[in-house]
Design a protein around this motif. Sequence first.
Motif, PDB file in Angstrom:
ATOM      1  N   LEU A 120      -7.333  -0.430   8.282  1.00 39.52           N
ATOM      2  CA  LEU A 120      -6.086  -0.818   7.538  1.00 39.52           C
ATOM      3  C   LEU A 120      -5.393  -1.334   9.053  1.00 39.52           C
ATOM      4  O   LEU A 120      -4.942  -0.422  10.215  1.00 39.52           O
ATOM      5  N   ASP A 121      -4.250  -1.202   8.885  1.00 41.17           N
ATOM      6  CA  ASP A 121      -2.893  -1.248   9.588  1.00 41.17           C
ATOM      7  C   ASP A 121      -2.416  -0.274  10.290  1.00 41.17           C
ATOM      8  O   ASP A 121      -3.171   0.633  10.053  1.00 41.17           O
ATOM      9  N   ILE A 151       0.975  -0.885   0.165  1.00 39.75           N
ATOM     10  CA  ILE A 151       0.027  -0.284   0.069  1.00 39.75           C
ATOM     11  C   ILE A 151       0.902   1.680  -0.014  1.00 39.75           C
ATOM     12  O   ILE A 151       1.963   1.264   0.480  1.00 39.75           O
ATOM     13  N   THR A 176     -12.128   1.262   4.040  1.00 41.20           N
ATOM     14  CA  THR A 176     -11.598   2.782   4.254  1.00 41.20           C
ATOM     15  C   THR A 176     -11.653   4.075   3.304  1.00 41.20           C
ATOM     16  O   THR A 176     -12.404   5.025   3.948  1.00 41.20           O
ATOM     17  N   LYS A 217     -10.636  -4.466   2.649  1.00 44.23           N
ATOM     18  CA  LYS A 217     -10.287  -3.036   3.929  1.00 44.23           C
ATOM     19  C   LYS A 217      -9.677  -2.004   2.907  1.00 44.23           C
ATOM     20  O   LYS A 217     -10.687  -0.904   3.301  1.00 44.23           O
ATOM     21  N   LEU A 218      -9.583  -1.780   1.478  1.00 45.44           N
ATOM     22  CA  LEU A 218      -9.281  -0.181   1.319  1.00 45.44           C
ATOM     23  C   LEU A 218     -10.069   0.487   0.743  1.00 45.44           C
ATOM     24  O   LEU A 218     -10.465   1.012   1.283  1.00 45.44           O
ATOM     25  N   LEU A 266      -2.939   0.331  -3.822  1.00 44.24           N
ATOM     26  CA  LEU A 266      -2.568  -1.001  -3.475  1.00 44.24           C
ATOM     27  C   LEU A 266      -2.013  -1.189  -4.706  1.00 44.24           C
ATOM     28  O   LEU A 266      -2.023  -1.112  -5.821  1.00 44.24           O
ATOM     29  N   ILE A 280      -8.021  -7.700   1.181  1.00 45.22           N
ATOM     30  CA  ILE A 280      -6.845  -6.369   1.147  1.00 45.22           C
ATOM     31  C   ILE A 280      -7.294  -5.432   0.611  1.00 45.22           C
ATOM     32  O   ILE A 280      -7.935  -3.322   1.376  1.00 45.22           O
ATOM     33  N   PRO A 314      -9.479   4.904   9.817  1.00 46.50           N
ATOM     34  CA  PRO A 314      -8.866   4.799   9.051  1.00 46.50           C
ATOM     35  C   PRO A 314      -7.880   2.551   9.959  1.00 46.50           C
ATOM     36  O   PRO A 314      -7.156   2.148   9.457  1.00 46.50           O
ATOM     37  N   SER A 330      -2.023   4.830   9.667  1.00 43.91           N
ATOM     38  CA  SER A 330      -3.360   6.161  10.580  1.00 43.91           C
ATOM     39  C   SER A 330      -3.209   6.969  10.590  1.00 43.91           C
ATOM     40  O   SER A 330      -3.525   8.183  10.071  1.00 43.91           O
TER      41      SER A 330
END
Length: 117
Positions: free
Chosen positions: A61-62, A26, A52, A48-49, A79, A45, A58, A66
Motif C-alpha cells: 500500500l501507499d 482507505i 497486505t 493490494k489491500l 477500503l 487497490i 504494509p 505504513s
Amino acid sequence: MSEQERRKALVAQYQQTPPEAGVYRIVNSQNNKMLLGSTTNLASIRNKLAFTRSTNLPGALDLRLSKDIRQFGIDAFSLEILEVLEITPEMTPAQIREDLDTLEALWREKLDPSLLY
C-alpha cells in the motif's frame, strides 16, 4: 465447445472488459484519517489491500499508511469506493486520467484536509 475454445472465449472477453476506474479512500478506523486516491483499476487497490491483510506487510500500500498500519494493524483499515468513472469506448487513457484527477480534486474539496494522509 471444447475446453480450449472456452478458455479462448474467456480470455477474449477479459481483454475486452475495461477495468473499473474511480476514486477511493482507505480509512483508518482508529484515528479517522484517510488516504484519498484515484486509479484506472480499482480491482488492483482491492487486491493490494487483500495482499497486505494476508501477509501483514504494509509495503503493497501507499507508504504514507505504513506507520499507522504498524501501529494499529491492517484490520483498522477499510477500503471505500467513493465514485466509479463511467468509461466510454471513445475515451483515451489521457482523458480517463484527466477525469479521474478532476473527480479526486472534487472529493478532496468535500473532505476535511486535516484527516487526509
